[in-house]
Structures are given as structure tokens and as C-alpha cells.
Design a protein around this motif. Structure first.
Motif, PDB file in Angstrom:
ATOM      1  N   GLY A 149     121.627  68.345  18.494  1.00 32.03           N
ATOM      2  CA  GLY A 149     120.339  67.691  18.649  1.00 32.03           C
ATOM      3  C   GLY A 149     119.343  68.559  19.383  1.00 32.03           C
ATOM      4  N   SER A 150     118.067  68.318  19.125  1.00 30.89           N
ATOM      5  CA  SER A 150     116.996  69.159  19.676  1.00 30.89           C
ATOM      6  C   SER A 150     116.890  69.077  21.194  1.00 30.89           C
ATOM      7  CB  SER A 150     115.655  68.752  19.044  1.00 30.89           C
ATOM      8  OG  SER A 150     115.388  67.368  19.273  1.00 30.89           O
ATOM      9  N   GLY A 151     117.490  68.039  21.817  1.00 32.47           N
ATOM     10  CA  GLY A 151     117.406  67.900  23.269  1.00 32.47           C
ATOM     11  C   GLY A 151     118.318  68.832  24.039  1.00 32.47           C
ATOM     12  N   PHE A 152     119.338  69.359  23.385  1.00 32.89           N
ATOM     13  CA  PHE A 152     120.281  70.231  24.072  1.00 32.89           C
ATOM     14  C   PHE A 152     119.849  71.695  23.984  1.00 32.89           C
ATOM     15  CE2 PHE A 152     123.557  66.804  23.392  1.00 32.89           C
ATOM     16  CZ  PHE A 152     123.836  66.606  24.743  1.00 32.89           C
ATOM     17  N   HIS A 153     119.798  72.349  25.118  1.00 33.48           N
ATOM     18  CA  HIS A 153     119.609  73.796  25.166  1.00 33.48           C
ATOM     19  C   HIS A 153     120.071  74.302  26.536  1.00 33.48           C
ATOM     20  CE1 HIS A 153     115.971  72.982  27.505  1.00 33.48           C
ATOM     21  NE2 HIS A 153     115.533  72.222  26.520  1.00 33.48           N
ATOM     22  N   ASP A 154     120.312  75.574  26.629  1.00 36.35           N
ATOM     23  CA  ASP A 154     120.913  76.168  27.829  1.00 36.35           C
ATOM     24  C   ASP A 154     120.022  76.113  29.059  1.00 36.35           C
ATOM     25  OD1 ASP A 154     123.291  76.804  26.573  1.00 36.35           O
ATOM     26  OD2 ASP A 154     122.537  78.733  25.837  1.00 36.35           O
ATOM     27  N   LYS A 155     118.754  75.781  28.890  1.00 34.80           N
ATOM     28  CA  LYS A 155     117.818  75.841  30.012  1.00 34.80           C
ATOM     29  C   LYS A 155     118.073  74.750  31.049  1.00 34.80           C
ATOM     30  CE  LYS A 155     114.157  77.961  27.216  1.00 34.80           C
ATOM     31  NZ  LYS A 155     112.795  77.814  26.657  1.00 34.80           N
ATOM     32  N   TRP A 156     118.726  73.670  30.677  1.00 34.20           N
ATOM     33  CA  TRP A 156     118.944  72.614  31.664  1.00 34.20           C
ATOM     34  C   TRP A 156     120.411  72.240  31.866  1.00 34.20           C
ATOM     35  CZ3 TRP A 156     121.267  67.964  30.419  1.00 34.20           C
ATOM     36  CH2 TRP A 156     121.292  67.590  29.074  1.00 34.20           C
ATOM     37  N   ILE A 157     121.284  72.693  30.997  1.00 37.80           N
ATOM     38  CA  ILE A 157     122.697  72.318  31.113  1.00 37.80           C
ATOM     39  C   ILE A 157     123.396  73.258  32.089  1.00 37.80           C
ATOM     40  CG2 ILE A 157     124.867  72.006  29.873  1.00 37.80           C
ATOM     41  CD1 ILE A 157     123.254  71.544  27.346  1.00 37.80           C
ATOM     42  N   GLU A 158     123.634  72.810  33.312  1.00 37.64           N
ATOM     43  CA  GLU A 158     124.327  73.603  34.324  1.00 37.64           C
ATOM     44  C   GLU A 158     125.537  72.846  34.862  1.00 37.64           C
ATOM     45  OE1 GLU A 158     123.871  76.662  35.077  1.00 37.64           O
ATOM     46  OE2 GLU A 158     122.036  76.989  33.907  1.00 37.64           O
ATOM     47  N   LYS A 159     125.280  71.786  35.627  1.00 37.96           N
ATOM     48  CA  LYS A 159     126.372  70.985  36.174  1.00 37.96           C
ATOM     49  C   LYS A 159     127.177  70.321  35.051  1.00 37.96           C
ATOM     50  CE  LYS A 159     124.173  69.870  40.601  1.00 37.96           C
ATOM     51  NZ  LYS A 159     123.708  68.776  41.491  1.00 37.96           N
ATOM     52  N   SER A 160     126.481  69.809  34.071  1.00 34.13           N
ATOM     53  CA  SER A 160     127.163  69.107  32.976  1.00 34.13           C
ATOM     54  C   SER A 160     128.048  70.052  32.165  1.00 34.13           C
ATOM     55  CB  SER A 160     126.140  68.424  32.063  1.00 34.13           C
ATOM     56  OG  SER A 160     125.075  69.301  31.747  1.00 34.13           O
ATOM     57  N   LYS A 161     127.623  71.315  32.042  1.00 34.63           N
ATOM     58  CA  LYS A 161     128.430  72.290  31.290  1.00 34.63           C
ATOM     59  C   LYS A 161     129.763  72.517  31.994  1.00 34.63           C
ATOM     60  CE  LYS A 161     126.332  75.947  29.744  1.00 34.63           C
ATOM     61  NZ  LYS A 161     125.703  77.299  29.711  1.00 34.63           N
TER      62      LYS A 161
END
Length: 418
Positions: free
Chosen positions: A247-259
């Protein structure tokens, strides 16, 4: 000549196309022109009034400000409506516009491969819409495809087809997917259980109300923290081998803790083209479950075979399916012709493909003329409204010139439990 197997993912705002070449082992997806970071081709059209010509998708941005004409968007949402667009004195319905858009996008791709011809085409859609479905089916004739070489499936089925074509070690346990786009976030979990020799894959979908799309443009740290807590909870529910994010909402710029939460002991894949690749696998190899002891279940799938029980002259009874389950309800098509003996009653059967259990009911067909045994010919058809309800349509066909048809049509509403 190069045979191509195409998988299309049609959403309201965009289209994705993947393809298999005969000489390739994996499907490839088409990027946007001048933007190799996205596979999403916009559902936008531009009609150049000077040239009396259509431009679609990526080609619109290069001409919309240089040429005279009209830009058209929100096409999919308007299909089936009475709205029209008048261009150079000609009226276009949105049904016609969608067909032009899809055909043009496919032809644009084929033009880059002069020797290519479409061998099979599978289209996946977000949700069933009768009007959109009707337009999509016209693509079969536009590209001269046989019925067996054209298919429309749900996103959930496309996800299943994709997963089952990946390395088997990635599906030792359950498989999860988070989908995050302009409509919010959904969570999918694919669980397997064995029943004898049969592997049953059950896909469940859940709405994640805590996360909305506007959060992506507000406090991304808070978004990451919220998603990390949700992911932690979901990962504790059962053993999960692989997590997909799309989905268009997922990208590496905000996924840190969740990753970090998701990657703890499992594989994680981020990709925007899962559905289109799943459709492409289906086009190339057919349904994964076909000719395997595998059953897939989702909210749109029906696992019942619907048919009639008929006795023979030796007193044995046999089940004759009108339609076979194990597919989306809107893909369950079929009919059956039978001859009645000295009765006007039919024993309808709804038979579970997994357990073998069945529900039965007797339908009495009133008003048929008295005829000798085996001279009353009936046509039976199933029409489904959704995954739980439909109708049995019974037509008196007659028996040639000796016993002509009465043209009577009987309709019996049906429903069945899980």
C-alpha cells in the motif's frame, strides 16, 4: 512471437500491470515512466481535442499542459452511472471510458514488445462491482482470448496466489499482511490447518481503526509507535513466518520501531505489487490449488458445490453439480440439463468441499404438463447474489417437437450456512 501472461490490478485510482515472458521465471511489473519507485499507473485520461486522440496514464502528464483538451479522472467510481462526458460532439459513458483506458494501457505495454501477444490475462479487483466487472469481461473479446484464458479474481485470492508461489519455507507457520493506503489500514492473516490429506488455508481480514491515512502527514513518530504496538499484539496471537506490507502508506521514511517488532524472528517484505504479481502467477500457472489437495477460504469464497441428487434405474443415487465451489461467488457459473422421470420434484444439495457434509432441500416444480418419463427436459442454473445467497433458476426446455417447451421459468431463492 513472444507469448505474454499478464496480471492486472485495478484499483479506483490506479492500475498495475505485471507480465510473464516465456523465457522468464518470475513476473516483472511495469514502472511509471520516469519514476522507477512506483508501479502504480494512474487511472487518468486526456482527450486532445485538436488531434481527436486519447492519452492515458503516464502519457497524460507530458501533454495535458501542451495541448488543448480535457482531462478525465475518477473513472472507476463512475462506472455504471448515467454520467457522460461529451468530447468533440461525441458522448462517452464511464463504462466506455474505462474500457478505452484499460485497452490503451495494455496496448501501450505491448507496443514496446512488437513480437508479443497475450496468452492469458488475469485481473484482480479490490471488491466486486457488477458494472466494473461487466466492463472488464469485455477485455476478453478485445484481445481475442478464450474463456479459459481470461479470469477476474479478488485481491484476497491474488494475495494467496502470490504467497503460494514463494519459497515453501516462508509458509511454515501463519502468514500476515498489513495493507495501508488512502482508505486506512487492514490486517490479513493466512492460517493453515490439515484435514486428512487436505491443506486448508483460511484468510481473515480485520480493519485497523487506530491508524488512518492522514496520520502519514502529521506526526510520523506517533504513527510508528502506534503501528509498532499493533504489530506487537498481532505477532503474539500466533506463530507467523512472514509479514508482507503493501500500500502507498508504507515506506522506509517512517517505519523504525515497527520494523524492529516485525523483523523479530520472521521475514518481512515491503512491496506495492503483491496483488498484480499474484494475478500474474495465476495467468502463467493457473490456480495454485488446482489439482492439489488444497482449499482456500476467504470472505468471498464459497466452499459448497451446488447441485442435484438424482437416482438411476438401479436405485443408486448420484450427485450432479450445477456449479463447483472453491472460488469467488461471482465466478461460480454453470448449468445442468436433466430429464425428469415420473416426478416434478428436485432434490437440491449444497455439499461442503472440505467436510463432505451437505444440506438438502426438495424443490417442487409446479405447473409442468403431464408427460411420459424422460420427456420433461429441464435446464438448471445457479445465480448468486453474494457468498451466502442466490437463486436456482429452472427452465422447461421441452422435448423437441413432440413435447414443446412451455417457456415456463421457475426461480427459487436459496441460502446456506457455513
Amino acid at each position: 512471437m513472444t507469448e505474454m501472461y499478464l496480471g492486472l490490478d485495478l484499483c479506483r485510482k490506479n492500475l498495475q500491470i505485471s507480465y510473464f515472458r516465456e523465457d522468464k521465471g518470475e513476473p516483472e511489473s511495469i514502472y511509471q515512466l520516469n519514476n522507477t519507485e512506483t508501479y502504480q499507473l494512474p487511472n487518468v485520461m486526456f482527450f486532445c481535442t485538436d488531434e481527436n486522440k486519447w492519452y492515458v496514464g503516464n502519457n497524460v502528464s507530458s501533454v495535458r499542459f501542451q495541448k488543448n483538451g480535457k482531462i478525465i479522472d475518477d473513472i472507476v467510481s463512475n462506472v455504471g452511472s448515467t454520467n457522460q462526458v461529451v468530447l468533440n460532439g461525441e458522448a462517452y459513458s464511464y463504462d466506455r471510458l474505462l474500457l478505452i483506458l484499460l485497452k490503451s494501457q495494455i496496448e501501450d505495454f505491448l507496443s514496446r514488445n512488437p513480437e508479443a501477444v497475450i496468452r492469458r490475462l488475469t485481473i484482480t479487483i479490490e471488491e466486486y462491482d457488477a458494472a466494473v466487472f461487466g466492463v472488464l469481461k469485455k477485455l476478453k473479446d478485445e484481445f481475442s482470448l478464450d474463456e479459459k484464458d481470461f479470469h477476474i479474481m479478488s485481491h484476497e485470492n491474488a494475495f494467496f496466489q502470490y504467497v503460494m508461489r514463494q519459497d515453501e519455507k516462508h509458509r511454515i507457520n501463519s502468514i500476515a499482511m498489513f495493507e495501508y493506503d488512502i482508505y486506512g489500514m487492514n490486517y490479513y492473516r493466512l492460517d493453515r490447518r490439515n484435514q486428512g490429506k487436505t491443506a486448508i488455508y483460511n484468510l481473515k481480514k480485520e480493519r485497523i481503526d487506530e491508524i488512518t491515512y492522514p496520520m502519514l502527514f502529521e506526526d510520523v513518530e506517533k504513527l510508528d509507535e502506534t503501528f509498532a504496538e499493533i504489530a506487537k499484539k498481532k505477532m503474539r496471537e500466533t506463530f507467523i513466518s512472514v509479514v508482507y506490507m503493501t500500500g502507498s502508506g508504507f515506506h522506509d521514511k517512517w517505519i523504525e520501531k515497527s520494523k524492529k517488532v516485525l523483523c523479530d524472528g520472521r521475514k518481512v517484505f515491503l512491496g506495492q505489487n503483491i496483488y498484480t504479481k499474484g494475478a500474474c502467477y495465476h495467468a502463467r500457472y493457473g490456480a495454485y490449488e488446482q489439482e492439489r489437495d488444497v482449499v482456500f477460504r476467504s470472505r468471498e469464497f464459497i466452499i459448497q458445490d451446488i447441485g442435484v441428487q438424482i437416482g438411476d434405474t438401479e436405485g443408486r443415487s448420484r450427485f450432479y453439480p450445477i456449479v463447483s465451489g472453491g472460488r469467488e461467488w461471482y465466478n461460480m457459473k454453470g448449468n445442468l440439463t436433466l430429464f425428469l422421470d415420473d416426478t416434478n420434484c428436485l432434490e437440491m444439495v449444497y455439499q461442503d468441499r472440505i467436510s463432505g457434509d451437505s444440506q438438502r432441500e426438495i424443490i417442487e416444480v409446479h405447473g409442468l404438463p403431464k408427460r411420459p418419463p424422460k420427456t420433461t427436459k429441464l435446464s438448471l442454473e445457479v445465480e448468486l447474489y453474494d457468498a451466502k445467497n442466490g437463486a436456482i433458476i429452472i427452465r422447461d426446455v421441452g422435448f423437441g417437437k413432440i413435447y414443446p417447451t412451455t417457456n415456463k421459468i421457475y426461480r427459487r431463492e436459496i441460502s446456506w450456512a457455513e
